[in-house]
Design a protein around this motif. Structure first.
Motif, short mmCIF file in Angstrom:
data_model
loop_
_atom_site.label_atom_id
_atom_site.label_comp_id
_atom_site.label_asym_id
_atom_site.label_seq_id
_atom_site.Cartn_x
_atom_site.Cartn_y
_atom_site.Cartn_z
N VAL A 100 -23.76 1.79 12.56
CA VAL A 100 -22.38 1.69 13.03
C VAL A 100 -21.46 1.23 11.90
O VAL A 100 -20.42 1.85 11.62
CB VAL A 100 -22.28 0.71 14.22
N THR A 101 -21.83 0.14 11.23
CA THR A 101 -20.96 -0.40 10.19
C THR A 101 -20.90 0.53 8.98
O THR A 101 -19.86 0.60 8.31
CB THR A 101 -21.44 -1.80 9.75
N ARG A 102 -21.98 1.23 8.69
CA ARG A 102 -21.95 2.20 7.58
C ARG A 102 -20.97 3.33 7.89
O ARG A 102 -20.16 3.72 7.03
CB ARG A 102 -23.35 2.76 7.36
N LEU A 103 -21.01 3.87 9.09
CA LEU A 103 -20.12 4.97 9.45
C LEU A 103 -18.66 4.53 9.46
O LEU A 103 -17.77 5.27 9.04
CB LEU A 103 -20.51 5.53 10.82
N ILE A 104 -18.40 3.31 9.92
CA ILE A 104 -17.03 2.80 9.92
C ILE A 104 -16.55 2.53 8.49
O ILE A 104 -15.39 2.80 8.15
CB ILE A 104 -16.94 1.53 10.80
N THR A 105 -17.44 2.03 7.65
CA THR A 105 -17.07 1.80 6.25
C THR A 105 -16.81 3.11 5.53
O THR A 105 -15.94 3.18 4.64
CB THR A 105 -18.18 1.02 5.52
N ASP A 106 -17.53 4.16 5.89
CA ASP A 106 -17.29 5.47 5.27
C ASP A 106 -15.84 5.90 5.43
O ASP A 106 -15.27 6.57 4.55
CB ASP A 106 -18.20 6.54 5.90
N ILE A 107 -15.24 5.53 6.56
CA ILE A 107 -13.84 5.89 6.81
C ILE A 107 -12.94 5.14 5.83
O ILE A 107 -12.01 5.73 5.25
CB ILE A 107 -13.47 5.57 8.26
N ALA A 108 -13.21 3.86 5.61
CA ALA A 108 -12.42 3.08 4.65
C ALA A 108 -12.60 3.63 3.24
O ALA A 108 -11.64 3.70 2.45
CB ALA A 108 -12.83 1.61 4.70
N ASP A 109 -13.82 4.01 2.90
CA ASP A 109 -14.08 4.58 1.57
C ASP A 109 -13.27 5.86 1.37
O ASP A 109 -12.67 6.07 0.31
CB ASP A 109 -15.57 4.90 1.40
N THR A 110 -13.28 6.72 2.38
CA THR A 110 -12.55 7.98 2.28
C THR A 110 -11.05 7.73 2.16
O THR A 110 -10.36 8.39 1.37
CB THR A 110 -12.84 8.87 3.50
N ALA A 111 -10.54 6.78 2.96
CA ALA A 111 -9.12 6.45 2.87
C ALA A 111 -8.76 5.94 1.48
O ALA A 111 -7.71 6.30 0.91
CB ALA A 111 -8.76 5.40 3.93
N THR A 112 -9.63 5.13 0.91
CA THR A 112 -9.39 4.60 -0.44
C THR A 112 -9.34 5.72 -1.47
O THR A 112 -8.43 5.80 -2.30
CB THR A 112 -10.48 3.59 -0.83
N ARG A 113 -10.34 6.61 -1.41
CA ARG A 113 -10.37 7.71 -2.37
C ARG A 113 -9.18 8.66 -2.19
O ARG A 113 -8.64 9.19 -3.17
CB ARG A 113 -11.70 8.46 -2.27
N ARG A 114 -8.80 8.88 -0.94
CA ARG A 114 -7.66 9.76 -0.71
C ARG A 114 -6.38 9.13 -1.26
O ARG A 114 -5.54 9.81 -1.84
CB ARG A 114 -7.52 10.04 0.80
N LEU A 115 -6.22 7.82 -1.08
CA LEU A 115 -5.05 7.13 -1.62
C LEU A 115 -5.05 7.14 -3.14
O LEU A 115 -3.99 7.26 -3.78
CB LEU A 115 -5.01 5.69 -1.10
N LEU A 116 -6.23 7.01 -3.74
CA LEU A 116 -6.32 7.12 -5.20
C LEU A 116 -5.86 8.49 -5.67
O LEU A 116 -5.13 8.62 -6.66
CB LEU A 116 -7.76 6.86 -5.67
N ALA A 117 -6.28 9.53 -4.95
CA ALA A 117 -5.88 10.89 -5.31
C ALA A 117 -4.37 11.07 -5.16
O ALA A 117 -3.71 11.66 -6.02
CB ALA A 117 -6.63 11.90 -4.44
N LEU A 118 -3.82 10.55 -4.06
CA LEU A 118 -2.38 10.66 -3.84
C LEU A 118 -1.61 9.86 -4.89
O LEU A 118 -0.53 10.28 -5.33
CB LEU A 118 -2.02 10.17 -2.44
N ALA A 119 -2.16 8.72 -5.29
CA ALA A 119 -1.52 7.91 -6.32
C ALA A 119 -1.48 8.67 -7.64
O ALA A 119 -0.45 8.68 -8.34
CB ALA A 119 -2.26 6.58 -6.50
N GLU A 120 -2.59 9.32 -7.99
CA GLU A 120 -2.61 10.11 -9.23
C GLU A 120 -1.64 11.28 -9.15
O GLU A 120 -1.01 11.65 -10.15
CB GLU A 120 -4.03 10.60 -9.51
N ASP A 121 -1.54 11.89 -7.97
CA ASP A 121 -0.57 12.98 -7.81
C ASP A 121 0.84 12.50 -8.11
O ASP A 121 1.66 13.21 -8.69
CB ASP A 121 -0.63 13.54 -6.39
N GLN A 122 1.15 11.27 -7.70
CA GLN A 122 2.49 10.73 -7.87
C GLN A 122 2.72 10.16 -9.27
O GLN A 122 3.79 10.35 -9.85
CB GLN A 122 2.74 9.64 -6.83
N LEU A 123 1.70 9.47 -9.79
CA LEU A 123 1.87 8.76 -11.06
C LEU A 123 1.48 9.60 -12.28
O LEU A 123 1.86 9.27 -13.40
CB LEU A 123 1.03 7.47 -11.06
#
Length: 609
Positions: free
Chosen positions: A306-329
């Motif tokens: 359960v906690t691994r699957l929920i953490t996977d969502i946070a990991d994906t959100a983090t990586r997506r935000l990193l990608a969006l940050a690079e797109d902007q910066l």
């Protein structure tokens, strides 16, 4: 433009499902992609053609058209296309052309099929087949109704009017109302009743509900299964099933509830976040995490799953935000690595979590880069995570703090200083930072640092002794006379803190065992298992501690699920009075096991026979 293997590998780290694969496998996968550079108007493939492979947009835009040459989708950076045809005998089911100058990465069909066969994350992401959907239906069929139902359904009196019923349905955005008196169900009225019985028959708007309601509707108890709901709806051609226990209305299940349940899966949330274009869009997805928690626990999944699957969502959100940050910066001036610590680092997130993170930068970084580009990147990602519900760390253990946005060399001095001078602050910081796990960027920036730090820590007996002492600060809540030591005052008086005094003592033990055995595992359960394999913890000690940890962690999750079902936010504070005598006895026994392991390690006995 030619793309290097490193460029492709780095790009894949920012795209789901590749970001869920072991980082060591990405360089090899990168060699299998072909780079296509095409101009505006170029036809990538036509409907019915044999597809060469899966396409991934590295740069540019693609228009996807149907059999009538109508554009059905505009795709951009990091979007994949062609998978539907590849999963259906290899023929294109749409047409695709370049909207502008575009660079595509093409994974040949044989490599695509090998990918989904060997990596479950890729299969979940790309396979929309009936077999995959049947797995969800099977899960739904075995879930108890009290997990599916809407609690405290809206009710109306039999003497109320049809107009009032319509207004209530509109205001609450629901499709039915139950008629109840003193808690007992008398009937149900649906939006279909209002249309077919009132509007179609031109009845006055003040027609009493008693004239149009369905009396003695089909009901089920809260102990029924999802399959009972499905069968009742199909057999009797109804879309609403009131839930009644001991003659009292306790809930209702609608077709919308069933659809919502099937739509909420960790893979689906990960997929949606990977395609989101803003933190606000991601927040709409992460808002469904509490319901996912309910489903995962109700489905009988173990706490570490359960906690691994929920953490996977946070990991994906983090990586997506990193990608969006690079797109902007723009492109990062030097290689960097974003890491998570705390519960995300250990892959142990539950229904409530803050963010703990940091940045490790290549040694070629300058102060201007660090306080400019990387400070902006850290702010973009941390602000985005906060929008998504991962609130700012109260202790400022975040990459936005300049102290935790540093070069590899500075990080080495940090760890060396903590190990050589283990004062209270150093012990606290080491406890957090020894749970680091890479999330996005150049993973090689951490590998040597982790290995060297573990070696230095394990060889410094004074540091290990201080870490052992630090691990004993959180004690299980054991009281006198086989009771619990509950919180004495404040908002949570007479409750147990299942985080600070429940799971954290085991987390601390696992970290010490990892230091003693130079173990690279970060997840607590994985650390305990590795400690047994390495001989740091005896077989009997490991078995007892694992059993105790499982019971405490699962009690915490079940408590959070109960709160979510009751319409409350999940927390870590449990009232012992909410437990049966049997549950209290077993929970206390688990705390006793943890206390005995703390005593053993506190007296210099790493192993418990």
């Amino acid at each position: 433009m030619p793309l290097s293997q490193d460029q492709i590998s780095r790009f894949l780290q920012s795209v789901h499902p590749y970001d869920a694969m072991p980082p060591a496998e990405l360089p090899d996968l990168a060699t299998k992609f072909e780079a296509w550079e095409v101009e505006k108007g170029f036809s990538v493939y036509e409907l019915g053609e044999k597809l060469p492979g899966l396409f991934l947009i590295y740069e540019g835009a693609i228009a996807v058209s149907d059999e009538n040459d109508v554009v059905v989708s505009h795709l951009g950076l990091r979007n994949s296309f062609g998978e539907r045809g590849l999963m259906r005998e290899g023929q294109a089911v749409t047409s695709a052309s370049a909207d502008e100058h575009t660079i595509l990465l093409m994974l040949p069909a044989p490599e695509f099929h090998a990918l989904i066969e060997t990596h479950p994350a890729a299969k979940r992401f790309f396979d929309r087949s009936r077999a995959q959907r049947k797995e969800q239906v099977h899960e739904l069929a075995t879930i108890r109704v009290d997990t599916l139902m809407a609690h405290d359904p809206k009710t109306i009196a039999a003497q109320d009017t049809a107009q009032h019923a319509a207004q209530m349905m509109r205001d609450h955005r629901i499709s039915s109302l139950c008629i109840a008196q003193n808690g007992a169900l008398e009937g149900i009225v649906t939006n279909r009743d209002l249309v077919s019985k009132v509007m179609a028959s031109a009845l006055p708007h003040d027609t009493p509900i008693s004239d149009i309601m369905t009396t003695s509707p089909r009901t089920l108890p809260s102990t029924a299964l999802g399959s009972d709901v499905l069968h009742t709806m199909m057999e009797h051609r109804i879309g609403h099933v009131p839930i009644v226990d001991a003659g009292k209305l306790v809930g209702i299940v609608t077709q919308t509830d069933l659809t919502r349940f099937q739509a909420v899966s960790s893979a689906e949330l990960v997929s949606e976040i990977a395609r989101a274009n803003s933190a606000a869009e991601m927040a709409e997805v992460t808002a469904r995490i509490p319901q996912l928690l309910v489903q995962l626990v109700a489905g009988g999944n173990r706490h570490e799953i359960v906690t691994r699957l929920i953490t996977d969502i946070a990991d994906t959100a983090t990586r997506r935000l990193l990608a969006l940050a690079e797109d902007q910066l723009g492109k990062p001036p030097v290689p960097y690595l974003w890491l998570a610590c705390g519960s995300q680092g250990r892959q142990e997130q539950t229904g409530v979590s803050d963010q703990d993170n940091c940045l490790i930068l290549d040694d070629s970084v300058t102060d201007d880069m660090r306080t400019g580009y990387f400070a902006n990147l850290a702010k973009f990602v941390s602000d985005g995570l906060d929008v998504c519900g991962y609130f700012y760390c109260p202790g400022d253990m975040m990459a936005t703090n300049p102290r935790w946005c540093q070069s590899v060399s500075v990080w080495r001095t940090y760890f060396t200083g903590w190990i050589n001078t283990p004062d209270p602050e150093a012990q606290m910081l080491a406890s957090v930072m020894f749970d680091l796990r890479p999330i996005g960027g150049h993973f090689d920036l951490f590998n040597d640092l982790q290995e060297d730090t573990l070696g230095a820590a394990a060889n410094n007996s004074i540091f290990v002794a201080h870490m052992v002492s630090n691990s004993l600060k959180h004690t299980p809540p054991l009281g006198l006379l086989r009771g619990f030591a509950t919180i004495r005052s404040g908002e949570h008086k007479n409750q147990l803190d299942l985080k600070a005094n429940g799971v954290v003592p085991v987390v601390d033990l696992g970290r010490v065992y990892a230091l003693q055995g130079r173990l690279t595992e970060v997840n607590t359960r994985a650390r305990l298992e590795a400690a047994e394999t390495a001989g740091v913890l005896s077989a009997s000690g490991a078995a007892d501690l694992l059993d105790a940890y499982d019971l405490i962690a699962e009690a915490r999750l079940e408590h959070q699920v109960a709160l979510v079902k009751d319409g409350q936010k999940p927390d870590n504070f449990l009232s012992p009075s909410a437990l049966s005598d049997f549950e209290r006895s077993h929970l206390r026994d688990a705390f006793v096991v943890v206390k005995s392991l703390q005593s053993a390690i506190g007296h210099g006995r790493g192993m418990l026979g």
